[in-house]
Scaffold this motif. Structure first.
Motif, PDB file in Angstrom:
ATOM      1  N   PRO A 186      -2.577   1.643   5.426  1.00 52.28           N
ATOM      2  CA  PRO A 186      -3.182   1.110   6.641  1.00 52.28           C
ATOM      3  C   PRO A 186      -4.192   2.089   7.229  1.00 52.28           C
ATOM      4  O   PRO A 186      -4.247   3.261   6.838  1.00 52.28           O
ATOM      5  CB  PRO A 186      -1.979   0.947   7.573  1.00 52.28           C
ATOM      6  CG  PRO A 186      -1.033   2.016   7.127  1.00 52.28           C
ATOM      7  CD  PRO A 186      -1.199   2.103   5.633  1.00 52.28           C
ATOM      8  N   ALA A 187      -4.966   1.598   8.173  1.00 51.71           N
ATOM      9  CA  ALA A 187      -5.927   2.466   8.869  1.00 51.71           C
ATOM     10  C   ALA A 187      -5.185   3.224   9.964  1.00 51.71           C
ATOM     11  O   ALA A 187      -5.380   2.998  11.155  1.00 51.71           O
ATOM     12  CB  ALA A 187      -7.060   1.632   9.443  1.00 51.71           C
ATOM     13  N   ALA A 188      -4.307   4.114   9.547  1.00 54.10           N
ATOM     14  CA  ALA A 188      -3.465   4.887  10.465  1.00 54.10           C
ATOM     15  C   ALA A 188      -3.069   6.176   9.758  1.00 54.10           C
ATOM     16  O   ALA A 188      -3.151   6.274   8.537  1.00 54.10           O
ATOM     17  CB  ALA A 188      -2.220   4.081  10.843  1.00 54.10           C
ATOM     18  N   PRO A 189      -2.650   7.197  10.497  1.00 47.39           N
ATOM     19  CA  PRO A 189      -2.159   8.426   9.868  1.00 47.39           C
ATOM     20  C   PRO A 189      -0.935   8.127   8.994  1.00 47.39           C
ATOM     21  O   PRO A 189      -0.006   7.440   9.434  1.00 47.39           O
ATOM     22  CB  PRO A 189      -1.792   9.312  11.059  1.00 47.39           C
ATOM     23  CG  PRO A 189      -2.569   8.766  12.217  1.00 47.39           C
ATOM     24  CD  PRO A 189      -2.656   7.301  11.977  1.00 47.39           C
ATOM     25  N   THR A 190      -0.928   8.648   7.764  1.00 48.08           N
ATOM     26  CA  THR A 190       0.101   8.275   6.800  1.00 48.08           C
ATOM     27  C   THR A 190       0.814   9.492   6.210  1.00 48.08           C
ATOM     28  O   THR A 190       0.332  10.617   6.274  1.00 48.08           O
ATOM     29  CB  THR A 190      -0.519   7.498   5.628  1.00 48.08           C
ATOM     30  OG1 THR A 190      -1.498   8.319   4.971  1.00 48.08           O
ATOM     31  CG2 THR A 190      -1.172   6.203   6.104  1.00 48.08           C
ATOM     32  N   ARG A 202       2.640   7.255  -3.480  1.00 48.35           N
ATOM     33  CA  ARG A 202       3.264   6.092  -2.838  1.00 48.35           C
ATOM     34  C   ARG A 202       3.258   6.309  -1.319  1.00 48.35           C
ATOM     35  O   ARG A 202       3.512   7.412  -0.832  1.00 48.35           O
ATOM     36  CB  ARG A 202       4.697   5.899  -3.311  1.00 48.35           C
ATOM     37  CG  ARG A 202       4.822   5.655  -4.807  1.00 48.35           C
ATOM     38  CD  ARG A 202       4.394   4.258  -5.193  1.00 48.35           C
ATOM     39  NE  ARG A 202       4.464   4.099  -6.639  1.00 48.35           N
ATOM     40  CZ  ARG A 202       5.569   3.794  -7.319  1.00 48.35           C
ATOM     41  NH1 ARG A 202       6.711   3.626  -6.666  1.00 48.35           N
ATOM     42  NH2 ARG A 202       5.533   3.664  -8.629  1.00 48.35           N
ATOM     43  N   LEU A 203       3.027   5.243  -0.610  1.00 50.97           N
ATOM     44  CA  LEU A 203       3.055   5.287   0.851  1.00 50.97           C
ATOM     45  C   LEU A 203       4.496   5.278   1.324  1.00 50.97           C
ATOM     46  O   LEU A 203       5.250   4.355   1.012  1.00 50.97           O
ATOM     47  CB  LEU A 203       2.293   4.085   1.409  1.00 50.97           C
ATOM     48  CG  LEU A 203       2.281   3.932   2.936  1.00 50.97           C
ATOM     49  CD1 LEU A 203       1.578   5.110   3.594  1.00 50.97           C
ATOM     50  CD2 LEU A 203       1.611   2.612   3.328  1.00 50.97           C
ATOM     51  N   LEU A 204       4.868   6.315   2.076  1.00 53.05           N
ATOM     52  CA  LEU A 204       6.222   6.426   2.614  1.00 53.05           C
ATOM     53  C   LEU A 204       6.308   5.947   4.055  1.00 53.05           C
ATOM     54  O   LEU A 204       7.290   5.298   4.440  1.00 53.05           O
ATOM     55  CB  LEU A 204       6.714   7.868   2.552  1.00 53.05           C
ATOM     56  CG  LEU A 204       6.788   8.553   1.188  1.00 53.05           C
ATOM     57  CD1 LEU A 204       7.369   9.949   1.353  1.00 53.05           C
ATOM     58  CD2 LEU A 204       7.603   7.735   0.207  1.00 53.05           C
ATOM     59  N   ALA A 205       5.330   6.305   4.864  1.00 52.81           N
ATOM     60  CA  ALA A 205       5.403   6.008   6.293  1.00 52.81           C
ATOM     61  C   ALA A 205       4.026   6.140   6.925  1.00 52.81           C
ATOM     62  O   ALA A 205       3.127   6.770   6.360  1.00 52.81           O
ATOM     63  CB  ALA A 205       6.389   6.969   6.982  1.00 52.81           C
ATOM     64  N   TYR A 206       3.872   5.551   8.105  1.00 54.68           N
ATOM     65  CA  TYR A 206       2.655   5.762   8.891  1.00 54.68           C
ATOM     66  C   TYR A 206       2.991   5.691  10.373  1.00 54.68           C
ATOM     67  O   TYR A 206       4.063   5.190  10.771  1.00 54.68           O
ATOM     68  CB  TYR A 206       1.542   4.789   8.505  1.00 54.68           C
ATOM     69  CG  TYR A 206       1.788   3.321   8.781  1.00 54.68           C
ATOM     70  CD1 TYR A 206       1.492   2.740  10.015  1.00 54.68           C
ATOM     71  CD2 TYR A 206       2.283   2.477   7.786  1.00 54.68           C
ATOM     72  CE1 TYR A 206       1.693   1.397  10.256  1.00 54.68           C
ATOM     73  CE2 TYR A 206       2.477   1.129   8.012  1.00 54.68           C
ATOM     74  CZ  TYR A 206       2.181   0.602   9.245  1.00 54.68           C
ATOM     75  OH  TYR A 206       2.378  -0.747   9.485  1.00 54.68           O
ATOM     76  N   ALA A 207       2.071   6.207  11.174  1.00 52.53           N
ATOM     77  CA  ALA A 207       2.271   6.297  12.623  1.00 52.53           C
ATOM     78  C   ALA A 207       1.198   5.505  13.351  1.00 52.53           C
ATOM     79  O   ALA A 207       0.023   5.573  13.000  1.00 52.53           O
ATOM     80  CB  ALA A 207       2.244   7.756  13.077  1.00 52.53           C
TER      81      ALA A 207
END
Length: 210
Positions: A186-190, A202-207
């Motif tokens: 996403p367009a968010a800090p990851t 792999r994407l684990l989380a974003y804020a």
């Protein structure tokens, strides 16, 4: 820095997860999973009181599952529904193991890592009075951000996949199931991760800061 002990756990982490995972609404594997550990990494608790570890596991040929855990020396008030179980640590004694999405220490550590681009905790064993580093089998990368937000508490948790931790200042989205063909970031800090056998992070989380 995470100082680890060469110790026995009874029951083991995988034994705790084998009993706990099938009851999760987001879990889709077998009722009696034969779990294999893919890897793990840790965050630092600045107070040095709570162990914060994310374990990646797989049930058979199913997808990799991300299970963040916290280890405490006493029960976390108001968090009974998030208790994975208790284990006897041969050095530290009884430890209460929680689904970390409910634990404010995890929320603070995850938010700090994502927003500041901080590294995961350096892991060390102490052997004969000498500390020796241990290389993690999972390597994380936090994108970092110009946003500044300090988490001081959790407001609510949406226990699904992905889990959403609503804190007092931001929302943390944590993916439980790490698909082989993940959606674009996403367009968010990851926070992303790599480990042996995968071709791309792999994407684990974003804020998402409110």
């Amino acid at each position: 820095m995470a100082l680890l002990h060469r110790a026995d756990l009874t029951p083991s982490k995988l034994e705790l997860l084998t009993a706990w995972l099938p009851a999760r609404a987001w879990y889709t594997g077998p009722a009696e999973p034969a779990l294999a550990k893919v890897g793990a990494f840790r965050f630092d608790d600045p107070a040095g009181e709570v162990g914060v570890e994310t374990i990646l596991v797989r049930a058979g040929d199913g997808p990799v599952l991300q299970v963040p855990l916290t280890y405490r020396g006493a029960p976390l008030a108001g968090a009974d529904r998030w208790l994975v179980g208790t284990t006897e640590h041969s050095v530290l004694g009884r430890r209460w193991v929680y689904d970390a999405t409910s634990d404010p220490v995890y929320a603070c550590a995850l938010a700090h890592t994502i927003l500041t681009g901080a590294a995961q905790a350096v892991e060390e064993f102490e052997v004969d009075g000498v500390r020796r580093p241990r290389r993690s089998d999972v390597q994380t990368t936090a994108a970092g951000s110009s946003l500044v937000a300090e988490v001081t508490g959790i407001v609510r948790v949406d226990d699904r996949d992905p889990a959403v931790i609503a804190t007092d200042v931001l929302d943390l989205t944590v993916f439980r199931i790490l698909e082989d063909d993940p959606d674009p970031a996403p367009a968010a800090p990851t926070l992303t991760a790599t480990w042996e056998g995968i071709a791309a992070p792999r994407l684990l989380a974003y804020a998402t800061v409110r």
